[in-house]
Enzyme design. Structure first.
Site, mmCIF file in Angstrom:
data_model
loop_
_atom_site.group_PDB
_atom_site.id
_atom_site.type_symbol
_atom_site.label_atom_id
_atom_site.label_comp_id
_atom_site.label_asym_id
_atom_site.label_seq_id
_atom_site.Cartn_x
_atom_site.Cartn_y
_atom_site.Cartn_z
ATOM 1 N N CYS A 337 1.040 -1.789 -0.145
ATOM 2 C CA CYS A 337 -0.412 -0.001 0.144
ATOM 3 C C CYS A 337 0.557 1.154 0.072
ATOM 4 O O CYS A 337 0.212 2.713 -0.939
ATOM 5 C CB CYS A 337 -1.086 -0.060 1.182
ATOM 6 N N ARG A 366 7.362 -10.747 6.283
ATOM 7 C CA ARG A 366 6.574 -10.744 7.261
ATOM 8 C C ARG A 366 7.249 -11.835 7.920
ATOM 9 O O ARG A 366 7.476 -12.797 7.476
ATOM 10 C CB ARG A 366 5.319 -10.969 7.241
ATOM 11 N N GLN A 384 1.272 -11.198 -2.989
ATOM 12 C CA GLN A 384 -0.074 -11.030 -2.772
ATOM 13 C C GLN A 384 -1.573 -10.495 -4.009
ATOM 14 O O GLN A 384 -0.343 -9.288 -5.148
ATOM 15 C CB GLN A 384 -0.552 -9.653 -2.078
ATOM 16 N N ASP A 386 -2.504 -7.804 -5.414
ATOM 17 C CA ASP A 386 -2.646 -6.451 -4.387
ATOM 18 C C ASP A 386 -3.530 -5.211 -5.341
ATOM 19 O O ASP A 386 -3.173 -5.701 -6.136
ATOM 20 C CB ASP A 386 -1.615 -6.129 -3.504
ATOM 21 N N HIS A 388 -5.315 -1.336 -5.339
ATOM 22 C CA HIS A 388 -5.705 -0.028 -4.180
ATOM 23 C C HIS A 388 -7.044 0.564 -5.302
ATOM 24 O O HIS A 388 -5.915 1.084 -5.956
ATOM 25 C CB HIS A 388 -4.374 0.792 -3.668
ATOM 26 N N LYS A 472 -15.205 -3.088 6.866
ATOM 27 C CA LYS A 472 -14.695 -3.726 5.058
ATOM 28 C C LYS A 472 -15.623 -4.832 4.992
ATOM 29 O O LYS A 472 -16.891 -5.546 5.405
ATOM 30 C CB LYS A 472 -13.576 -4.588 6.063
ATOM 31 N N HIS A 518 -8.727 -1.182 0.086
ATOM 32 C CA HIS A 518 -7.272 -2.344 -0.440
ATOM 33 C C HIS A 518 -8.190 -3.777 -0.880
ATOM 34 O O HIS A 518 -8.838 -3.817 -0.271
ATOM 35 C CB HIS A 518 -6.758 -3.093 0.875
#
Ligand SMILES: [Zn+2]
Ligand SMILES: [Zn+2]
Length: 646
Positions: A337, A366, A384, A386, A388, A472, A518
């Site tokens: 992000c 991580r 991911q 991912d 945005h 969310k 997200h």
């Protein structure tokens, strides 16, 4: 008289001292037969606990998680009694319910037990259960409780009691057995019809490795023998479908101690599978108006201080990377992000440019403790899918509908049919917990709920479950074995746009703050492939599976023809291999079955003469002899039936 409020809002006026079971009876005999535990004003109570004040009462049956918990915990008492009778002198410690069943931690002294002792223990426990003993709670003074266990020489229970306050200590009796217990039992042991011990393991007293190691006995129980049989079958099936086992058998991924724990290595088959998943999503995302971006695997520490991720991941994750000169500090990126926020910031936008949708298959890192690592589901580096979305509050509803459409498309194309959604909103009683203004939150929550409504999702609204930075929507997927996986979170964020000072010029010519969403339908490629493996048992949808067909010549004589067939399959864009080893066709079929290849193409004398192929389906169905064209049509039809275009 006291007023008892039921979960549906109905209020019953009953005499003081009425028990939950009596309330159940006053509703219906059928309910009373099924009620096994209860909660009164957020406290677990017995079904025979007299209610003495106004309050809210929830009644639980076996079909509720809370009911199962009471059932399993109650069984732990019975198993403890069986152990005590079979192994006099052992010391019992604690016996809670867990997600699937219960355990009891026991100090067996010099003795030990193993799986071969299970049948005898199960038999004894079941004998006790059949005695239909009521569970009876009684209060004891701290002094009495201590002397009871001191007499037994049970230092564990003594330690537990010493940490309790006088006046709050209760014992639970059933049959001739007594245990220190807070409560939360089923009415009597007779309801327990099937008990199975599952495993034994070592466990330190109070989880502290400086303490003595106890024996943890795991078990599960059911109100019907049939349910136990089904559960054991499910366990067997889950073992067969374990993604770590299948990943090895299908040569999808591996791990190397040299490379490092929790860092999956994708083998050619697995990489091809990932590639197809990515292409599939990229194609749909393009139609949905996303733009692909690419960002590096590391970023300056400052970037994550700005985003707040350093505060969250900094100390407990991979430590900063230092450059040899200039004293720079970088972090492995835990999230994509912040990078995407800076992409947004690289260009001034007006309201007419929004929404901007940036997508990236971004790899993040991580730190997970080595004990927490598990196959592809808990790793230290993962990719991911991912994206945005930067939009205005007014656009939130449409954007949510778009993302829901995309997520449903992904789920349907991959054979997931059973799912529910959860909308997480604020806890209205604690407004200070959340950043962003109330008006925006209200609009966002409404936008999500109406998007879920308009898309016909089967959803629930959970208040207090929102993150501090926005509401969310999560999808909960049920896999083929009935296990739940959380997937496809769509998260609104008021925090990062503020931290990165993101703006757009409104129609009023003033600068405004965009809202950020997200989203990642797969979650991560690693976890999603694990889920797919366990859901399908490796029998991936035909459009996705690495090898769709394998050509098996009956003998050496037919190798030339087999090559020709392979060529022709490839021309029809069918992913095929050939097995021309000098083995019997029977053996080749068995191996192709193990590799879960959907179609086996057998070619011999007859096929060569008639310029056809004999097709056998994975699992044994014989499709007879076909031309390659006809076979290709069959493959295309099947693919089109699952993989619709977005
Ligand atoms: Zn208990
Ligand atoms: Zn994000």
């Amino acid at each position: 008289m006291i007023k008892i409020t039921l979960p549906d809002g109905a209020v019953k006026e009953v005499e003081k001292g009425t028990t939950p079971m009596e309330v159940a009876k006053s509703i219906s005999e059928g309910l009373a037969r099924n009620v096994i535990s209860a909660k009164f004003n957020d406290t677990v109570v017995e079904t025979v606990t007299p209610l003495t004040s106004d309050g809210t009462l929830t009644l639980y049956t076996w079909s509720n998680d809370e009911g199962k918990k009471a059932f399993w915990h109650s069984t732990s008492h019975v198993v403890a009694q069986a152990l005590e009778e079979l192994y006099p002198g052992i010391k019992l410690t604690i016996g809670p319910a867990i997600e699937n069943g219960f355990y009891y931690d026991v100090d067996f002294g010099d003795r030990s037990i193993s799986e071969k002792d299970f049948p005898q223990i199960e038999k004894k426990a079941l004998e006790i259960a059949r005695g239909k003993h009521d569970y009876k709670m009684r209060s004891v003074s701290k002094a009495d409780a201590l002397s009871y266990y001191k007499e037994q020489g049970n230092e564990y229970k003594v330690e537990l009691i010493e940490n309790l306050e006088d006046g709050t200590i209760t014992f639970c009796d059933h049959s001739s057995f007594t245990d220190l217990c807070r409560g939360g039992h089923i009415p009597n042991t007779g309801i327990i019809k099937a008990i199975k011990l599952l495993s034994v393991a070592g466990a330190y007293w109070r989880g502290d490795e400086n303490n003595k190691q106890l024996t943890r006995v795991y078990g599960i129980s059911f109100p019907k023998q049939k349910e136990l049989t089904e559960y054991l079958h499910l366990l067997e099936e889950a073992k067969k479908r374990d993604h770590r086992k299948l990943g090895k058998e299908l040569e999808l991924f591996t791990f190397s101690q040299k490379v490092g724990q929790g860092l999956p290595l994708w083998l050619p088959n697995g990489a091809a599978l990932r590639e197809r998943l990515e292409q599939f999503l990229k194609k749909a995302q393009k139609k949905a108006g996303y733009e692909m971006v690419v960002t590096p695997h590391i970023g300056q520490k400052e970037l994550y201080v700005t985003s707040g991720h350093y505060a969250k991941y900094g100390e407990d994750s991979f430590q900063p990377i230092h450059t040899p000169k200039e004293d720079e500090e970088f972090l492995l990126k835990p999230m994509n992000c912040p990078h995407h926020c800076e992409i947004y910031n690289s260009h001034p936008f007006s309201y007419k440019d929004l929404p901007k949708r940036y997508a990236e298959f971004g790899t993040v890192y991580r730190y997970e403790q080595s004990g927490e690592l598990h196959g592809l589901t808990r790793v230290r580096g993962f990719t991911q899918d991912d994206a945005h979305i930067f939009c205005t509050t007014e656009q939130l509803n449409d954007e949510f509908k778009n993302v829901i459409d995309l997520t449903l498309y992904v789920l349907n194309s991959l054979g997931f049919e059973d799912f529910t959604a959860q909308v997480s909103v604020r806890d209205l009683e604690n407004p200070d917990k959340y950043i962003g203004n109330t008006d925006d939150w209200e609009k966002a929550e409404q936008a999500i709920i109406s998007a879920a409504e308009e898309k016909g999702l089967n959803y629930v609204v959970e208040s207090g479950e929102a993150a501090f930075y926005g509401p969310k929507l999560d999808f909960m997927i049920k896999d083929a074995l009935g296990r739940n996986w959380q997937l496809g979170t769509i998260q609104v964020d008021y925090n990062l746009p503020k931290r990165f000072d993101l703006t757009y010029k409104g129609s009023d010519n003033e600068l405004h703050r965009p809202v950020m969403i997200h989203r990642a339908p797969f979650g991560s490629m690693e976890r999603f492939v694990a889920l797919l493996l366990e859901h399908t048992g490796g029998n991936f949808p035909l459009w996705l599976i690495p090898t769709q067909a394998i050509v098996l010549p009956v003998s050496e004589k037919h190798e030339k023809y087999a090559e020709k067939v392979l060529n022709s399959l490839e021309n029809h864009e069918i992913r095929a291999l050939i097995d021309n080893r000098n083995e019997t066709v029977g053996k080749k079929i068995r191996e192709a079955e193990l590799k879960k290849i959907p179609f086996m193409i057998i070619v011999g004398e007859q096929e060569e003469e008639s310029a056809t192929i004999s097709v056998r389906r994975h699992g044994g169905d014989d499709l007879g002899s076909l031309s390659v064209d006809a076979f290709s049509d069959l493959v295309t039809t099947e693919i089109n039936s699952t993989l619709k275009s977005f």
